[in-house]
Motif scaffolding. Sequence first.
Motif, PDB file in Angstrom:
ATOM      1  N   UNK A 113      38.733  42.768  34.507  1.00 52.42           N
ATOM      2  CA  UNK A 113      39.948  42.889  33.843  1.00 52.42           C
ATOM      3  C   UNK A 113      39.783  41.886  32.534  1.00 52.42           C
ATOM      4  N   UNK A 114      39.103  40.871  32.701  1.00 51.83           N
ATOM      5  CA  UNK A 114      38.673  40.024  31.561  1.00 51.83           C
ATOM      6  C   UNK A 114      37.957  40.699  30.414  1.00 51.83           C
ATOM      7  N   UNK A 115      36.899  41.385  31.191  1.00 52.73           N
ATOM      8  CA  UNK A 115      36.203  42.350  30.024  1.00 52.73           C
ATOM      9  C   UNK A 115      37.016  43.393  29.535  1.00 52.73           C
ATOM     10  N   UNK A 157      39.919  45.176  24.583  1.00 50.69           N
ATOM     11  CA  UNK A 157      41.042  45.855  24.023  1.00 50.69           C
ATOM     12  C   UNK A 157      41.625  44.903  23.004  1.00 50.69           C
ATOM     13  N   UNK A 158      41.545  43.697  23.096  1.00 50.27           N
ATOM     14  CA  UNK A 158      42.330  42.751  22.026  1.00 50.27           C
ATOM     15  C   UNK A 158      41.130  42.641  21.052  1.00 50.27           C
ATOM     16  N   UNK A 159      40.017  42.715  21.073  1.00 56.20           N
ATOM     17  CA  UNK A 159      39.110  42.730  19.907  1.00 56.20           C
ATOM     18  C   UNK A 159      39.311  43.930  19.196  1.00 56.20           C
ATOM     19  N   UNK A 160      39.402  45.142  19.811  1.00 56.12           N
ATOM     20  CA  UNK A 160      39.776  46.495  18.913  1.00 56.12           C
ATOM     21  C   UNK A 160      41.351  46.334  18.137  1.00 56.12           C
ATOM     22  N   UNK A 179      44.473  49.188  24.189  1.00 59.48           N
ATOM     23  CA  UNK A 179      44.525  48.676  22.755  1.00 59.48           C
ATOM     24  C   UNK A 179      45.683  49.346  21.916  1.00 59.48           C
ATOM     25  N   UNK A 180      46.004  50.348  22.455  1.00 56.69           N
ATOM     26  CA  UNK A 180      47.063  51.074  21.263  1.00 56.69           C
ATOM     27  C   UNK A 180      48.166  50.425  21.037  1.00 56.69           C
ATOM     28  N   UNK A 181      48.950  50.074  21.945  1.00 57.11           N
ATOM     29  CA  UNK A 181      50.273  49.285  21.721  1.00 57.11           C
ATOM     30  C   UNK A 181      49.979  47.755  20.942  1.00 57.11           C
ATOM     31  N   UNK A 182      49.077  46.968  21.605  1.00 54.79           N
ATOM     32  CA  UNK A 182      48.827  45.901  20.690  1.00 54.79           C
ATOM     33  C   UNK A 182      48.244  46.014  19.194  1.00 54.79           C
ATOM     34  N   UNK A 183      47.543  46.829  19.188  1.00 61.79           N
ATOM     35  CA  UNK A 183      47.134  47.228  17.699  1.00 61.79           C
ATOM     36  C   UNK A 183      48.265  47.615  16.961  1.00 61.79           C
ATOM     37  N   UNK A 222      48.929  43.138  27.962  1.00 62.86           N
ATOM     38  CA  UNK A 222      47.644  43.773  28.210  1.00 62.86           C
ATOM     39  C   UNK A 222      47.578  43.852  29.629  1.00 62.86           C
ATOM     40  N   UNK A 223      47.791  42.624  30.029  1.00 69.13           N
ATOM     41  CA  UNK A 223      47.756  42.458  31.710  1.00 69.13           C
ATOM     42  C   UNK A 223      48.560  43.533  32.433  1.00 69.13           C
TER      43      UNK A 223
END
Length: 336
Positions: free
Chosen positions: A100-102, A107-110, A211-215, A272-273
């Motif tokens: 999950x960390x990976x 996703x956060x990096x994207x 990553x779609x929503x955080x982006x 994200x979690x």
Amino acid sequence: MLRFVLRRLLQMVGVMVVLSFLIFAWLRALPGGPVSAILGERATPATRAALEKTFGLDKPIWEQYLLFLGRIVHGDFGASIRVQAGTDALEIFFDRLPGTIELTTFALVIAISIGVPLGYLAARRRATFLDNSSIVVSLVGVAVPVFFLAFLLKYVFAVQLGWLPVSGRQTPTIDATHITNFFIFDGLITGEYDAAWDAFLHLILPGIALSSIPFAIIFRITRASVLEVLDEDYVRTAEAKGLTARVIRGRHVLRNAMLPVTTVIGLQVGSLLAGAVLTERVFSFRGVGDALAVASTERDYAVLQMLIIAAAAVYVVVNLLVDVAYAIIDPRVRTR
């Protein structure tokens, strides 16, 4: 700075105590109590009495809560009955956490690497084609449910085109050495670069979906913050003084515009979690989200309480790091 960090640490302890009380109350509110939840249909008067004595359920309620807190502190959440029957819940968490960390880190990096620069460019070129098209893309990112986007990406790029793996964290037939359970890192430190590359390919589709929503949120906050800062008097003063665009952009615009963006990035860790639960299920990705989904449907309460507390702890720690970063960017925050 030290006082600021200590104050935040005390707040973290308060949050965890409140959460422990809520979970304790939830377990007591289950039909038949925690013993019935654990034993299920196997419950007999003898096994019920033995388990009640083991967990101290025959003691006063305040003493039960203190015992519950003690078990949390010592990491004793009991054994799983469904996710991995007979395995300690804490062991399941540490086994699933690296995956999950990976995934969430990827996703956060994207989200950050695309959302922040695109938000800045959209604000600098307001009302242009780039600005309008970026807003449309961000709206699509927010509007499309994560699980639907995950199914769509899987069907097009994995099933139909065959460009990327359909599911899992790594191809089962690949000869890989797992030391830390961070598959990419393990592949790099052992020199098994094909295994690391294979694990990276397995991250791409679930990472993009997650990553779609955080982006979209990071893009919109960055754009709004930069637009607001660009209208400030100190930016116009800097331009009138003849400072270079690079100095104005780095020292005055981005530094001030990043304050709300930093807060949003910290808050997005929680989402994200939550999103990992759906994404990991769609891609059969062996992580905490997948274990949480199985534990919820199979009523594996030992794993559930472990994962809820762990997720809250991770969320609180990440927000502490965000607060510290916020204080470094804007020293005035330390005195508030």
